[in-house]
Design a protein around this motif. Sequence first.
Motif, PDB file in Angstrom:
ATOM      1  N   GLU A 111     -15.835  18.986   3.772  1.00 32.78           N
ATOM      2  CA  GLU A 111     -15.518  19.505   2.440  1.00 32.78           C
ATOM      3  C   GLU A 111     -16.801  19.840   1.681  1.00 32.78           C
ATOM      4  OE1 GLU A 111     -13.051  16.836   0.251  1.00 32.78           O
ATOM      5  OE2 GLU A 111     -11.192  17.642   1.097  1.00 32.78           O
ATOM      6  N   ARG A 112     -17.783  18.964   1.783  1.00 32.88           N
ATOM      7  CA  ARG A 112     -19.047  19.208   1.078  1.00 32.88           C
ATOM      8  C   ARG A 112     -19.715  20.481   1.586  1.00 32.88           C
ATOM      9  NH1 ARG A 112     -23.652  15.281  -0.992  1.00 32.88           N
ATOM     10  NH2 ARG A 112     -25.383  16.767  -1.151  1.00 32.88           N
ATOM     11  N   ILE A 113     -19.788  20.653   2.901  1.00 39.43           N
ATOM     12  CA  ILE A 113     -20.401  21.858   3.461  1.00 39.43           C
ATOM     13  C   ILE A 113     -19.621  23.098   3.035  1.00 39.43           C
ATOM     14  CG2 ILE A 113     -20.802  23.104   5.631  1.00 39.43           C
ATOM     15  CD1 ILE A 113     -21.553  20.369   6.863  1.00 39.43           C
ATOM     16  N   GLY A 118     -20.258  27.488   1.244  1.00 42.02           N
ATOM     17  CA  GLY A 118     -19.311  28.591   1.366  1.00 42.02           C
ATOM     18  C   GLY A 118     -18.915  28.877   2.792  1.00 42.02           C
ATOM     19  N   PHE A 119     -19.056  27.875   3.663  1.00 44.17           N
ATOM     20  CA  PHE A 119     -18.672  28.035   5.070  1.00 44.17           C
ATOM     21  C   PHE A 119     -17.298  27.413   5.304  1.00 44.17           C
ATOM     22  CE2 PHE A 119     -23.368  27.815   6.623  1.00 44.17           C
ATOM     23  CZ  PHE A 119     -23.542  29.149   6.290  1.00 44.17           C
ATOM     24  N   VAL A 120     -16.430  28.142   5.968  1.00 40.77           N
ATOM     25  CA  VAL A 120     -15.220  27.519   6.455  1.00 40.77           C
ATOM     26  C   VAL A 120     -15.641  26.594   7.598  1.00 40.77           C
ATOM     27  CG1 VAL A 120     -14.728  29.483   7.997  1.00 40.77           C
ATOM     28  CG2 VAL A 120     -12.923  27.869   7.444  1.00 40.77           C
ATOM     29  N   CYS A 121     -15.181  25.352   7.583  1.00 43.54           N
ATOM     30  CA  CYS A 121     -15.594  24.362   8.582  1.00 43.54           C
ATOM     31  C   CYS A 121     -14.479  24.147   9.591  1.00 43.54           C
ATOM     32  CB  CYS A 121     -15.941  23.044   7.901  1.00 43.54           C
ATOM     33  SG  CYS A 121     -17.380  23.146   6.827  1.00 43.54           S
ATOM     34  N   LEU A 122     -14.856  24.136  10.851  1.00 44.69           N
ATOM     35  CA  LEU A 122     -13.894  23.931  11.930  1.00 44.69           C
ATOM     36  C   LEU A 122     -14.410  22.798  12.811  1.00 44.69           C
ATOM     37  CD1 LEU A 122     -14.533  27.291  11.648  1.00 44.69           C
ATOM     38  CD2 LEU A 122     -12.386  27.315  12.921  1.00 44.69           C
ATOM     39  N   ILE A 310     -29.451  19.051   4.318  1.00 46.16           N
ATOM     40  CA  ILE A 310     -28.502  19.765   5.175  1.00 46.16           C
ATOM     41  C   ILE A 310     -27.875  20.935   4.415  1.00 46.16           C
ATOM     42  CG2 ILE A 310     -26.272  19.570   6.353  1.00 46.16           C
ATOM     43  CD1 ILE A 310     -27.120  16.678   7.098  1.00 46.16           C
ATOM     44  N   ASP A 311     -27.510  20.692   3.159  1.00 46.91           N
ATOM     45  CA  ASP A 311     -26.949  21.758   2.333  1.00 46.91           C
ATOM     46  C   ASP A 311     -27.901  22.950   2.262  1.00 46.91           C
ATOM     47  OD1 ASP A 311     -24.732  20.181   1.756  1.00 46.91           O
ATOM     48  OD2 ASP A 311     -25.500  19.517  -0.188  1.00 46.91           O
TER      49      ASP A 311
END
Length: 318
Positions: A111-113, A118-122, A310-311
């Motif tokens: 969720e943070r990433i 602005g990346f959809v995370c999979l 990381i952000d």
Amino acid sequence: MIDHALFDPATIDPDTKRLNAEIVAAHAAQADPWSLPIAEVRARRRAGTPASPAMPRSARAETMTIYSPGGPLNLRVIRPRAGVKLRGAYLHIHRGGWVWGSADEQDPWLERIADTSGFVCLSVEYRLAPEHPYPAALLDCEAAALWLAGPGKAEFGISALTIGGESVGAHLAVMVLLRLRDKHRLPRAFRGANLNAGFFDLGLTPSVRNWGDERLVCNTTDLTAFADGYVRNGIDRRRPDVSPIYADLKGLPPALFTVGTCDPLLDDTLYMSARWAAAGNGGHTAVYPGGCHVFIRYPGAMTERALELIDRFLMALA
């Protein structure tokens, strides 16, 4: 350049020392995980324990199903919150020694990433060992990466792709990049890799071999058992397609390596990051005094500094 002063025990702050002592004590109060059935350990992990409290599951998460050599493969998807511009995708590979763990055990990180970058995370629900030994997990993660680099781009309307993971997830992320380069001629399908406390040498680096019995998240016995569960007897663990530390690393994207100095896998990160730099790939190595294995699992000021880095790293790749 890595500042050697980072490895001086005197630089470890009191909060980190306290946290590490609490983790060791919590593990010592629990049954040895190798004395229990694997299914029970997996269930306890999902429910959370004093040593490793469960992370909240996201109400925003969705499940997509694609196909891999092993059959249907689930991807846990967390999209940026409303109002955040979609800038790309982050393919996440979870930790757990190839034996434990699942795609829904680290939703707050994703969720943070999603919301920051602005990346959809999979996150990939890859098959676990020992029921599905090498190369099952790798083939599943490879299939997810190929899907994201092909139909997935159109599915989400994106072009910027990144990849990453923690511990064995970092191992699998590097292996995927190598297979994309060598097997599929897609060396730059992903713009960067976020590699946290990776397990890059299944033959075991000196820091793993010399760690001993203290279970500060994991110990020598745990890491040996993970490698034994994932790789069958008779397979050379120095093969580059098993342990990426031995691979030709040229032509891979920039990587952010994150590790704490109180991590049995410290050598894995130091060795791999040096080889990554020598291959001309670029990136950064962040070493945190006193950090335990995947210390970002535990809230605190040091964790926040690591997550902020990381952000910034991921946002620069969009």
